[in-house]
Design a protein around this motif. Structure first.
Motif, PDB file in Angstrom:
ATOM      1  N   SER A 146     -30.095 -34.068 -48.829  1.00  0.00           N
ATOM      2  CA  SER A 146     -30.784 -34.544 -49.987  1.00  0.00           C
ATOM      3  C   SER A 146     -31.521 -33.427 -50.914  1.00  0.00           C
ATOM      4  O   SER A 146     -31.899 -33.642 -51.807  1.00  0.00           O
ATOM      5  CB  SER A 146     -31.757 -35.584 -49.503  1.00  0.00           C
ATOM      6  OG  SER A 146     -32.706 -35.041 -48.616  1.00  0.00           O
ATOM      7  N   HIS A 147     -31.758 -32.227 -50.304  1.00  0.00           N
ATOM      8  CA  HIS A 147     -32.255 -31.198 -50.982  1.00  0.00           C
ATOM      9  C   HIS A 147     -31.596 -29.946 -51.202  1.00  0.00           C
ATOM     10  O   HIS A 147     -32.194 -28.772 -51.299  1.00  0.00           O
ATOM     11  CB  HIS A 147     -33.733 -30.933 -50.362  1.00  0.00           C
ATOM     12  CG  HIS A 147     -34.757 -32.163 -50.315  1.00  0.00           C
ATOM     13  ND1 HIS A 147     -34.615 -32.870 -49.478  1.00  0.00           N
ATOM     14  CD2 HIS A 147     -35.817 -32.426 -51.476  1.00  0.00           C
ATOM     15  CE1 HIS A 147     -35.560 -34.015 -49.530  1.00  0.00           C
ATOM     16  NE2 HIS A 147     -36.176 -33.464 -50.605  1.00  0.00           N
ATOM     17  N   LEU A 148     -30.237 -30.018 -51.049  1.00  0.00           N
ATOM     18  CA  LEU A 148     -29.390 -28.815 -50.907  1.00  0.00           C
ATOM     19  C   LEU A 148     -29.404 -27.948 -52.126  1.00  0.00           C
ATOM     20  O   LEU A 148     -29.380 -26.719 -52.377  1.00  0.00           O
ATOM     21  CB  LEU A 148     -27.821 -29.241 -50.344  1.00  0.00           C
ATOM     22  CG  LEU A 148     -26.853 -28.078 -50.222  1.00  0.00           C
ATOM     23  CD1 LEU A 148     -27.704 -27.379 -48.950  1.00  0.00           C
ATOM     24  CD2 LEU A 148     -25.610 -28.448 -49.643  1.00  0.00           C
ATOM     25  N   TRP A 149     -29.496 -28.940 -53.213  1.00  0.00           N
ATOM     26  CA  TRP A 149     -29.688 -28.198 -54.544  1.00  0.00           C
ATOM     27  C   TRP A 149     -30.883 -27.083 -54.665  1.00  0.00           C
ATOM     28  O   TRP A 149     -30.894 -26.144 -55.225  1.00  0.00           O
ATOM     29  CB  TRP A 149     -29.502 -29.048 -55.825  1.00  0.00           C
ATOM     30  CG  TRP A 149     -30.961 -29.857 -55.932  1.00  0.00           C
ATOM     31  CD1 TRP A 149     -31.198 -31.110 -55.220  1.00  0.00           C
ATOM     32  CD2 TRP A 149     -32.009 -29.625 -56.867  1.00  0.00           C
ATOM     33  NE1 TRP A 149     -32.339 -31.334 -55.893  1.00  0.00           N
ATOM     34  CE2 TRP A 149     -32.932 -30.470 -56.700  1.00  0.00           C
ATOM     35  CE3 TRP A 149     -32.180 -28.537 -57.504  1.00  0.00           C
ATOM     36  CZ2 TRP A 149     -34.211 -30.461 -57.392  1.00  0.00           C
ATOM     37  CZ3 TRP A 149     -33.475 -28.453 -58.329  1.00  0.00           C
ATOM     38  CH2 TRP A 149     -34.264 -29.375 -58.205  1.00  0.00           C
ATOM     39  N   ILE A 150     -31.856 -27.389 -54.276  1.00  0.00           N
ATOM     40  CA  ILE A 150     -33.152 -26.560 -54.137  1.00  0.00           C
ATOM     41  C   ILE A 150     -32.738 -25.365 -53.580  1.00  0.00           C
ATOM     42  O   ILE A 150     -33.154 -24.112 -53.826  1.00  0.00           O
ATOM     43  CB  ILE A 150     -34.375 -27.409 -53.698  1.00  0.00           C
ATOM     44  CG1 ILE A 150     -34.712 -28.635 -54.641  1.00  0.00           C
ATOM     45  CG2 ILE A 150     -35.265 -26.313 -53.670  1.00  0.00           C
ATOM     46  CD1 ILE A 150     -35.887 -29.208 -54.057  1.00  0.00           C
ATOM     47  N   VAL A 151     -32.207 -25.357 -52.258  1.00  0.00           N
ATOM     48  CA  VAL A 151     -31.982 -24.339 -51.254  1.00  0.00           C
ATOM     49  C   VAL A 151     -30.699 -23.460 -52.369  1.00  0.00           C
ATOM     50  O   VAL A 151     -31.138 -22.311 -52.150  1.00  0.00           O
ATOM     51  CB  VAL A 151     -31.347 -24.803 -50.037  1.00  0.00           C
ATOM     52  CG1 VAL A 151     -30.663 -23.683 -49.378  1.00  0.00           C
ATOM     53  CG2 VAL A 151     -32.205 -25.505 -49.306  1.00  0.00           C
TER      54      VAL A 151
ATOM     55  N   ILE B 205     -32.094 -17.321 -46.631  1.00  0.00           N
ATOM     56  CA  ILE B 205     -32.110 -18.274 -47.898  1.00  0.00           C
ATOM     57  C   ILE B 205     -30.688 -18.481 -47.989  1.00  0.00           C
ATOM     58  O   ILE B 205     -30.255 -19.543 -48.282  1.00  0.00           O
ATOM     59  CB  ILE B 205     -32.857 -17.617 -49.076  1.00  0.00           C
ATOM     60  CG1 ILE B 205     -34.078 -17.680 -48.775  1.00  0.00           C
ATOM     61  CG2 ILE B 205     -32.251 -18.256 -50.367  1.00  0.00           C
ATOM     62  CD1 ILE B 205     -35.082 -16.745 -50.140  1.00  0.00           C
ATOM     63  N   ALA B 206     -29.984 -17.402 -47.912  1.00  0.00           N
ATOM     64  CA  ALA B 206     -28.356 -17.524 -48.211  1.00  0.00           C
ATOM     65  C   ALA B 206     -27.676 -18.456 -47.268  1.00  0.00           C
ATOM     66  O   ALA B 206     -26.781 -19.174 -47.625  1.00  0.00           O
ATOM     67  CB  ALA B 206     -27.699 -16.034 -48.336  1.00  0.00           C
ATOM     68  N   GLU B 207     -27.998 -18.447 -46.043  1.00  0.00           N
ATOM     69  CA  GLU B 207     -27.612 -19.223 -44.906  1.00  0.00           C
ATOM     70  C   GLU B 207     -27.983 -20.591 -44.653  1.00  0.00           C
ATOM     71  O   GLU B 207     -27.243 -21.263 -44.202  1.00  0.00           O
ATOM     72  CB  GLU B 207     -27.810 -18.555 -43.459  1.00  0.00           C
ATOM     73  CG  GLU B 207     -26.848 -18.889 -42.259  1.00  0.00           C
ATOM     74  CD  GLU B 207     -25.261 -18.833 -42.698  1.00  0.00           C
ATOM     75  OE1 GLU B 207     -24.653 -19.312 -42.257  1.00  0.00           O
ATOM     76  OE2 GLU B 207     -25.263 -17.737 -43.245  1.00  0.00           O
ATOM     77  N   LEU B 208     -29.029 -20.964 -45.517  1.00  0.00           N
ATOM     78  CA  LEU B 208     -29.427 -22.139 -45.414  1.00  0.00           C
ATOM     79  C   LEU B 208     -28.413 -23.266 -46.027  1.00  0.00           C
ATOM     80  O   LEU B 208     -28.024 -22.971 -47.197  1.00  0.00           O
ATOM     81  CB  LEU B 208     -30.835 -22.580 -46.188  1.00  0.00           C
ATOM     82  CG  LEU B 208     -31.992 -21.960 -45.405  1.00  0.00           C
ATOM     83  CD1 LEU B 208     -33.343 -22.130 -46.396  1.00  0.00           C
ATOM     84  CD2 LEU B 208     -32.161 -22.733 -44.294  1.00  0.00           C
ATOM     85  N   GLY B 209     -28.149 -24.267 -45.456  1.00  0.00           N
ATOM     86  CA  GLY B 209     -26.940 -25.278 -45.942  1.00  0.00           C
ATOM     87  C   GLY B 209     -25.638 -24.665 -45.868  1.00  0.00           C
ATOM     88  O   GLY B 209     -24.672 -25.428 -46.184  1.00  0.00           O
TER      89      GLY B 209
END
Length: 228
Positions: free
Chosen positions: A67-72, A115-119
Motif C-alpha cells: 500500500s505504500h510502495l510508491w513512497i519507498v 532503501i534500494a532493496e525495500l520492496g
C-alpha cells in the motif's frame, strides 16, 4: 528448527534471486566511490537488518509495502539520482581520505542499499519465508540462510569489480556508476508514476526530470573543468 535441506533451499533461492539484480549492479558501480571494505561492511549490515525486518514482519509488512510502495520507490529514486550525479564530481582531496571516512562511507552504502532493496523481490521473498514459518526459533535460520545467499551473490559482483579495477581506468567506473544510478532513478520514477495512475503526467514529468537532471550534471561537469 528447520531441516538442513530447507536451510539450503532458502540460501539458494536468495542467491539466484539476487544474481543480476539492481542492487548487485549498484554495488558494482559503488566501487567507483568507496573502498571495497566500506562497501562490504555497509552491504553486510544492510542485508542483515533488512532480512531481519522482513522475516519477522512477515505478512504484516508485506501488506504495508504493497500500500505504500510508491513512497519507498520515490525515496529510492531520489537516492539513485543523487548517487548518479555525485559520481561525476571530482574532488581535489580524494587521496588519503578513505580511512578517515570509513564509517561515513559504510553508512552511506548501508542507506542506499537498504532503501534500494525495500520492496524488491528478494525482500518480498524474505517476507514470504518468514510468514510461512511464523514467529518461532526457525526464523533465525531463515534469516541466516537468506542473508548468506543474498550476500554471496553480491560479493561476486564486488570481486568482479575489484578485479576489473586494476585493469580499467577509474573514469570508466565513474561513468558506469553515473549510468547505472541514472537508469535506476528513471526506472523507479516511471514505476512511481504508474503506481499513482499518473499516466497523463507521465511524459511531462519524465521529460522535466530528465531536463533538470541533465542541467545538474552539466553544472557538475563545468565545476570539474574549473577545478582542473
Amino acid at each position: 528448527m528447520i531441516s538442513l535441506s530447507y536451510f539450503f533451499t532458502v540460501l539458494l533461492t536468495f542467491f539466484v534471486a539476487e544474481m543480476g539484480d539492481k542492487t548487485q549492479l549498484m554495488l558494482f558501480a559503488l566501487t567507483s566511490k568507496y573502498k571495497i571494505r566500506s562497501i562490504v561492511l555497509g552491504t553486510a549490515a544492510a542485508i542483515l537488518v533488512i532480512n531481519g525486518i522482513s522475516v519477522c514482519a512477515g505478512g504484516l509488512l508485506n501488506e504495508f509495502l504493497k500500500s505504500h510502495l510508491w513512497i519507498v520507490k520515490l525515496i529510492a529514486t531520489a537516492a539513485f539520482f543523487y548517487f548518479s550525479a555525485t559520481s561525476l564530481i571530482k574532488n581535489e582531496d580524494e587521496e588519503g581520505v578513505g580511512e578517515s571516512k570509513i564509517s561515513f562511507a559504510s553508512l552511506a552504502v548501508f542507506c542506499i542499499f537498504f532503501i534500494a532493496e525495500l520492496g524488491d523481490k528478494t525482500q518480498l521473498s524474505a517476507i514470504t519465508f518468514g510468514a510461512t514459518n511464523g514467529l518461532n526459533p526457525a526464523l533465525f535460520f531463515v534469516w541466516l540462510a537468506s542473508s548468506i545467499g543474498f550476500f554471496a551473490a553480491d560479493i561476486i559482483g564486488l570481486v568482479l569489480a575489484f578485479i576489473l579495477h586494476g585493469k580499467t581506468p577509474d573514469r570508466f567506473f565513474k561513468l558506469l556508476a553515473f549510468a547505472v544510478f541514472a537508469v535506476f532513478g528513471f526506472v523507479n520514477l516511471y514505476e512511481v508514476l504508474l503506481d499513482l495512475n499518473a499516466q497523463l503526467l507521465l511524459l511531462p514529468i519524465m521529460a522535466g526530470s530528465a531536463f533538470l537532471f541533465t542541467g545538474i550534471c552539466a553544472i557538475i561537469i563545468l565545476r570539474n573543468r574549473k577545478l582542473h
